[in-house]
Design a protein around this motif. Structure first.
Motif, mmCIF file in Angstrom:
data_model
loop_
_atom_site.group_PDB
_atom_site.id
_atom_site.type_symbol
_atom_site.label_atom_id
_atom_site.label_comp_id
_atom_site.label_asym_id
_atom_site.label_seq_id
_atom_site.Cartn_x
_atom_site.Cartn_y
_atom_site.Cartn_z
ATOM 1 N N ALA A 52 0.823 -1.213 0.000
ATOM 2 C CA ALA A 52 0.000 0.000 0.000
ATOM 3 C C ALA A 52 0.859 1.266 0.000
ATOM 4 O O ALA A 52 0.602 2.200 -0.759
ATOM 5 C CB ALA A 52 -0.940 -0.002 1.200
ATOM 6 N N LEU A 53 1.883 1.296 0.838
ATOM 7 C CA LEU A 53 2.712 2.504 0.917
ATOM 8 C C LEU A 53 3.509 2.748 -0.361
ATOM 9 O O LEU A 53 3.556 3.869 -0.866
ATOM 10 C CB LEU A 53 3.657 2.424 2.121
ATOM 11 C CG LEU A 53 2.987 2.532 3.484
ATOM 12 C CD1 LEU A 53 4.010 2.376 4.600
ATOM 13 C CD2 LEU A 53 2.235 3.837 3.624
ATOM 14 N N PHE A 54 4.138 1.708 -0.885
ATOM 15 C CA PHE A 54 4.906 1.895 -2.109
ATOM 16 C C PHE A 54 3.997 2.240 -3.288
ATOM 17 O O PHE A 54 4.339 3.092 -4.111
ATOM 18 C CB PHE A 54 5.747 0.658 -2.436
ATOM 19 C CG PHE A 54 7.076 0.642 -1.757
ATOM 20 C CD1 PHE A 54 8.102 1.480 -2.175
ATOM 21 C CD2 PHE A 54 7.314 -0.198 -0.687
ATOM 22 C CE1 PHE A 54 9.333 1.482 -1.544
ATOM 23 C CE2 PHE A 54 8.539 -0.212 -0.049
ATOM 24 C CZ PHE A 54 9.552 0.624 -0.477
ATOM 25 N N ALA A 79 -4.561 5.593 -8.280
ATOM 26 C CA ALA A 79 -5.543 4.910 -7.443
ATOM 27 C C ALA A 79 -5.575 5.526 -6.046
ATOM 28 O O ALA A 79 -4.524 5.789 -5.468
ATOM 29 C CB ALA A 79 -5.202 3.431 -7.357
ATOM 30 N N PRO A 80 -6.769 5.771 -5.492
ATOM 31 C CA PRO A 80 -6.871 6.311 -4.135
ATOM 32 C C PRO A 80 -6.303 5.322 -3.112
ATOM 33 O O PRO A 80 -6.389 4.110 -3.293
ATOM 34 C CB PRO A 80 -8.380 6.492 -3.916
ATOM 35 C CG PRO A 80 -8.989 6.442 -5.276
ATOM 36 C CD PRO A 80 -8.083 5.622 -6.118
ATOM 37 N N ILE A 81 -5.751 5.843 -2.023
ATOM 38 C CA ILE A 81 -5.112 5.010 -1.014
ATOM 39 C C ILE A 81 -6.086 3.995 -0.419
ATOM 40 O O ILE A 81 -5.694 2.870 -0.100
ATOM 41 C CB ILE A 81 -4.452 5.861 0.096
ATOM 42 C CG1 ILE A 81 -3.669 4.972 1.087
ATOM 43 C CG2 ILE A 81 -5.476 6.681 0.835
ATOM 44 C CD1 ILE A 81 -2.488 4.281 0.524
ATOM 45 N N LEU A 82 -7.353 4.344 -0.279
ATOM 46 C CA LEU A 82 -8.338 3.406 0.258
ATOM 47 C C LEU A 82 -8.455 2.177 -0.644
ATOM 48 O O LEU A 82 -8.472 1.043 -0.168
ATOM 49 C CB LEU A 82 -9.699 4.087 0.421
ATOM 50 C CG LEU A 82 -10.798 3.226 1.016
ATOM 51 C CD1 LEU A 82 -10.454 2.837 2.452
ATOM 52 C CD2 LEU A 82 -12.118 3.968 0.981
ATOM 53 N N TYR A 83 -8.510 2.393 -1.955
ATOM 54 C CA TYR A 83 -8.601 1.279 -2.902
ATOM 55 C C TYR A 83 -7.309 0.470 -2.917
ATOM 56 O O TYR A 83 -7.332 -0.753 -2.994
ATOM 57 C CB TYR A 83 -8.904 1.780 -4.311
ATOM 58 C CG TYR A 83 -10.299 2.326 -4.503
ATOM 59 C CD1 TYR A 83 -11.280 2.197 -3.536
ATOM 60 C CD2 TYR A 83 -10.641 2.983 -5.675
ATOM 61 C CE1 TYR A 83 -12.558 2.700 -3.721
ATOM 62 C CE2 TYR A 83 -11.915 3.484 -5.872
ATOM 63 C CZ TYR A 83 -12.864 3.331 -4.892
ATOM 64 O OH TYR A 83 -14.123 3.817 -5.084
ATOM 65 N N VAL A 84 -6.189 1.171 -2.854
ATOM 66 C CA VAL A 84 -4.895 0.484 -2.841
ATOM 67 C C VAL A 84 -4.763 -0.364 -1.582
ATOM 68 O O VAL A 84 -4.304 -1.508 -1.630
ATOM 69 C CB VAL A 84 -3.729 1.493 -2.961
ATOM 70 C CG1 VAL A 84 -2.393 0.819 -2.719
ATOM 71 C CG2 VAL A 84 -3.749 2.162 -4.325
ATOM 72 N N GLY A 85 -5.188 0.178 -0.452
ATOM 73 C CA GLY A 85 -5.138 -0.580 0.798
ATOM 74 C C GLY A 85 -5.994 -1.828 0.743
ATOM 75 O O GLY A 85 -5.566 -2.914 1.164
ATOM 76 N N ALA A 124 -11.025 -6.075 -6.454
ATOM 77 C CA ALA A 124 -11.377 -5.578 -5.113
ATOM 78 C C ALA A 124 -10.977 -4.114 -4.952
ATOM 79 O O ALA A 124 -11.711 -3.335 -4.348
ATOM 80 C CB ALA A 124 -10.714 -6.433 -4.050
ATOM 81 N N GLY A 125 -9.836 -3.739 -5.493
ATOM 82 C CA GLY A 125 -9.348 -2.364 -5.350
ATOM 83 C C GLY A 125 -9.683 -1.460 -6.513
ATOM 84 O O GLY A 125 -9.247 -0.305 -6.538
ATOM 85 N N ASN A 126 -10.451 -1.968 -7.492
ATOM 86 C CA ASN A 126 -10.826 -1.185 -8.673
ATOM 87 C C ASN A 126 -9.586 -0.622 -9.374
ATOM 88 O O ASN A 126 -9.534 0.540 -9.760
ATOM 89 C CB ASN A 126 -11.794 -0.061 -8.291
ATOM 90 C CG ASN A 126 -12.559 0.452 -9.480
ATOM 91 O OD1 ASN A 126 -12.876 -0.298 -10.392
ATOM 92 N ND2 ASN A 126 -12.865 1.736 -9.479
#
Length: 143
Positions: A52-54, A79-85, A124-126
């Motif tokens: 997620a961070l990278f 991609a937004p961090i929420l989707y990446v997470g 899942a993360g779009n």
């Protein structure tokens, strides 16, 4: 999706696993003397955080970066961090014995069969993974 891109994505994922696992296992087991089950649990957590961070800051994990791939939203933007997470949490679940391994196998088949090459964690993360030089097109040059 082209077989070469599928193979590249798999190699990049393996590279990320090795980049994180070897130092983490050495530190946790060798220096801090934690048990193997505790080290495995921490590895699963760090695998999701690492991804997620990278991906948030570089657009790719180090493995993907070296493979000249990046992770973007399906519309071609960052991609937004929420989707990446969420995407990275689903990927971390692949590390769970048996059920996770089956889900990982399903993702590899999806990557090979789907035109857009998206996996369970991409859905899942779009998100989608593309070659950095191709921008909005898929990793194989197709939408």
């Amino acid at each position: 999706m082209k077989k070469t891109v599928v193979a590249l994505r798999i190699l990049c994922a393996l590279l990320d696993a090795v980049i994180l696992m070897i130092p983490m296992q050495f530190v946790m087991i060798g220096i801090f003397r934690v048990s193997v089950p505790q080290a495995e649990l921490l590895y699963k957590f760090l695998f999701a955080v690492y991804g997620a961070l990278f991906t948030e800051h570089l657009g790719a994990t180090p493995g993907k970066y070296l493979g000249k791939l990046c992770c973007i939203d399906v519309d071609g933007t960052k991609a937004p961090i929420l989707y990446v997470g969420l995407r990275e949490l689903v990927k971390a679940m692949y590390l769970i014995p048996v059920i996770g391994w089956l889900a990982a196998a399903v993702s590899v088949v999806m990557m090979a069969v789907r035109k857009d090459g998206r996996t369970l964690h991409d859905l899942a993360g779009n998100t989608k993974v593309v070659c950095r030089s191709m921008g909005k097109g898929g990793a194989d040059g197709r939408e």
